[in-house]
Enzyme design. Structure first.
Site, PDB file in Angstrom:
ATOM      1  N   GLU A 189       7.081   5.025 -22.464  1.00 56.95           N
ATOM      2  CA  GLU A 189       8.006   6.090 -22.092  1.00 56.95           C
ATOM      3  C   GLU A 189       7.803   6.139 -20.559  1.00 56.95           C
ATOM      4  O   GLU A 189       7.009   6.906 -19.874  1.00 56.95           O
ATOM      5  CB  GLU A 189       7.800   7.429 -22.530  1.00 56.95           C
ATOM      6  CG  GLU A 189       7.701   7.518 -24.065  1.00 56.95           C
ATOM      7  CD  GLU A 189       9.252   7.381 -24.605  1.00 56.95           C
ATOM      8  OE1 GLU A 189      10.184   7.370 -23.792  1.00 56.95           O
ATOM      9  OE2 GLU A 189       9.365   7.430 -25.899  1.00 56.95           O
TER      10      GLU A 189
ATOM     11  N   VAL B 138       3.057   1.290 -13.526  1.00 56.47           N
ATOM     12  CA  VAL B 138       1.867   1.259 -14.427  1.00 56.47           C
ATOM     13  C   VAL B 138       2.297   0.786 -15.852  1.00 56.47           C
ATOM     14  O   VAL B 138       1.699   0.076 -16.451  1.00 56.47           O
ATOM     15  CB  VAL B 138       1.250   2.533 -14.242  1.00 56.47           C
ATOM     16  CG1 VAL B 138       0.224   2.869 -15.203  1.00 56.47           C
ATOM     17  CG2 VAL B 138       0.721   3.020 -12.828  1.00 56.47           C
ATOM     18  N   GLY B 139       3.400   1.247 -16.270  1.00 54.35           N
ATOM     19  CA  GLY B 139       4.079   0.701 -17.636  1.00 54.35           C
ATOM     20  C   GLY B 139       4.035  -0.504 -17.672  1.00 54.35           C
ATOM     21  O   GLY B 139       3.564  -1.289 -18.881  1.00 54.35           O
TER      22      GLY B 139
ATOM     23  N   GLY C  40       4.507   7.366 -18.143  1.00 53.74           N
ATOM     24  CA  GLY C  40       4.174   7.356 -16.800  1.00 53.74           C
ATOM     25  C   GLY C  40       5.279   6.743 -16.094  1.00 53.74           C
ATOM     26  O   GLY C  40       6.374   6.127 -16.367  1.00 53.74           O
ATOM     27  N   SER C  41       4.909   5.860 -14.941  1.00 54.29           N
ATOM     28  CA  SER C  41       5.592   5.157 -14.004  1.00 54.29           C
ATOM     29  C   SER C  41       5.970   4.078 -14.539  1.00 54.29           C
ATOM     30  O   SER C  41       5.256   3.335 -15.353  1.00 54.29           O
ATOM     31  CB  SER C  41       5.119   5.008 -12.757  1.00 54.29           C
ATOM     32  OG  SER C  41       4.008   4.304 -12.714  1.00 54.29           O
TER      33      SER C  41
ATOM     34  N   CYS D 245      11.118  13.531 -16.709  1.00 60.20           N
ATOM     35  CA  CYS D 245      11.586  11.979 -16.866  1.00 60.20           C
ATOM     36  C   CYS D 245      13.174  12.122 -17.208  1.00 60.20           C
ATOM     37  O   CYS D 245      13.834  11.161 -17.182  1.00 60.20           O
ATOM     38  CB  CYS D 245      10.997  11.090 -18.047  1.00 60.20           C
ATOM     39  SG  CYS D 245      10.847  12.081 -19.596  1.00 60.20           S
TER      40      CYS D 245
END
Length: 523
Positions: free
Chosen positions: A279, A261-262, A257-258, A313
């Site tokens: 990732e 948030v990561g 994800g972003s 991505c």
């Protein structure tokens, strides 16, 4: 910009959608949690989550989300199943994954079309995503006989020393909307042969395709007399997501994800000393050298920048072109952009579908406004296409005077920023001058140029290509990147090690008890 009008009627599309749902066993309202063939749970306290078709904006179906008690029940089932699954020999575990791959082959077309329907990528890419699931199952089957450890020479006479790898435990898999099934399979197929069970929290934007995949998993588990290996929990961040991050029963969280948030995921899981596979963002660049094969480069950039409507991505977002050819190359690329058929992603011939949501469109338009404020010039594209549907846009090329703060950000949309360079050292500095480090490429016919790009002083990304684009990584290599991309690795090579725990073992087969480092303790 060439666009393709919607060539099927609303009525015929509705019939097609209904038939597709029936093929995959999806109902109008579906339970959102499952631990196996007889393990579907319709949470009595769960809220209804509606899935919308980004092509039309219409509802496809819905899922009843799980609440905290249902989540706990699913994780408990995954933990109980792990106690048995870890004792099954790895080659036997591989047979389950082999059969999952075969079951996916039987539904490749409808499942791929379901990806297209719910996510918006074109049909060829949707079916290709399911092929990626099949490929990783094949890879994992072979891997099940190759979970190797090293043997080391002990300094102590009569001793043998080696390492071995054991199953880690139930793992959490949190996936994003843009690859709603393939990324799950990268984790799930490898984790399964490593002896782990798993709990999957899919994107709330693409819940139906995850229910379809769980049904396939249930069929395969039933054939093997199993349950609790593949588990599904669709729920909100507060009811499910945050609990996964804090749950000590899940020693590993794999998150896609972003970056924002990561970072949160990394901090929360690290607070309990758990492991993560991250990732995250990719702001991928391609360098076009003055000796590049321009025809080859145009084709690669077109797919890399326009494929999946710029929502990969690994999407190509930055183009760094030698000043002597930047005008010619940009003109060639603009002509290619203007011939891209845009429309219903389920229809043959379409090369670009919609963005996932209105919010994604707004972010794209805001980025284009900022680009122009920072001195950029739109070469082609940049408009909404409301006559096609609520979230259709034109893929866009923007000439930038330099790598501005905006260009250093990742906008998840089909925007390609073009910049010029003079020397290779300058090009590499521009290329590496962003926070992200996922995929990269260079187009050149010069061996020295290519090797410099691939050297320690070249690309700082986890993926570096020569004369191919940034998208379309094969499953045989480890996938992931550096810096804000998170450092995680999934899929091929030795990425399997993240799903296991390493153990160093020493066996004394002598009658003596020598200590390491020559230490003498007592008489």
């Amino acid at each position: 910009m060439t666009v393709q009008s919607q060539s099927i009627t609303t009525h015929s599309r509705a019939l097609r959608v209904k038939a597709l749902l029936e093929k995959l066993g999806l109902a109008e309202v579906n339970p959102g949690a499952c631990s196996g063939p007889d393990g579907w749970i319709t949470d009595p306290q769960g809220e209804r989550l509606v899935s919308y078709d980004p092509t039309t904006g219409e509802a496809i179906g819905s899922v009843i989300q799980a609440t905290a008690p249902t989540y706990d029940a699913i994780v408990a089932r995954a933990a109980a199943a792990f106690a048995h699954w870890r004792t099954v020999p790895a080659p036997k575990r591989g047979l389950l994954v082999r059969d999952l791959g075969n079951a996916l082959r039987e539904v490749q077309e409808p499942l791929g079309e379901m990806v297209t329907l719910e996510m918006g990528k074109i049909r060829a890419e949707g079916i290709g995503e399911v092929q990626e699931m099949i490929d990783i199952c094949d890879f994992a089957l072979g891997l099940s006989r190759q979970l190797y450890g090293l043997t080391m020479h002990s300094e102590r006479p009569g001793h043998r020393m080696y390492e071995q790898w054991h199953p880690l435990g139930p793992i959490g898999i949190i996936t994003a909307f843009n690859f709603p099934v393939a990324v799950w399979s990268w984790n799930a197929a490898i984790a399964a042969v490593c002896g782990d069970t798993m709990v999957w929290k899919p994107s709330p934007t693409t819940p139906l395709v995850s229910v379809a995949v769980q049904r396939i998993c249930n069929q395969v588990m039933a054939d093997h007399g199993l349950d609790g290996i593949f588990n599904l929990v669709i729920g909100s961040n507060d009811q499910v997501g945050e609990r996964m991050l804090d749950d000590g029963r899940l020693p590993l969280i794999s998150f896609t994800g972003s970056v924002r948030v990561g970072r949160h995921v990394a901090q929360r899981v690290a607070a309990r000393l758990g492991k993560t596979i991250l990732e995250l963002g990719g702001n991928n660049g391609i360098i076009i050298a003055e000796d590049a094969d321009l025809e080859l480069a145009v084709r690669a950039v077109l797919f890399g920048a326009v494929g999946t409507a710029g929502q990969r991505c690994t999407t190509t977002r930055r183009l760094i072109v030698h000043r002597s050819i930047v005008d010619e190359f940009t003109q060639r690329l603009a002509r290619a952009y203007q011939s891209v058929p845009i429309g219903d992603p389920l229809e043959p011939g379409t090369l670009m579908g919609p963005l996932i949501s209105e919010q994604a469109v707004e972010r794209m338009m805001q980025a284009l406004d900022t680009a122009q404020a920072e001195g950029g010039e739109i070469v082609t594209g940049g408009r909404r296409l409301p006559h096609l549907g609520p979230t259709f846009v034109e893929p866009t090329i923007v000439r930038m005077p330099r790598q501005t703060p905006l260009v250093c950000e990742e906008t998840f949309a089909p925007i390609l920023y073009v910049m010029a360079y003079e020397t290779l050292d300058e090009a590499i500095a521009i290329h590496n001058g962003v926070p992200q480090g996922l995929s990269s490429a260079i187009f050149t016919l010069n061996l020295r140029t290519a090797e410099q790009f691939l050297s320690a002083a070249g690309s700082d990304c986890g993926i570096a290509n020569v004369n191919i684009g940034t998208s379309g990584a094969e499953i045989g290599g480890a996938f992931g990147g550096e810096k804000d991309t998170g450092g995680g690795r999934e899929s091929g090579s030795d990425a399997w090690k993240a799903y296991m725990r390493r153990q160093t073992t020493t066996i004394n087969w002598s009658t003596e008890l020598p200590l390491a480092q020559g230490i003498q303790f007592g008489e």
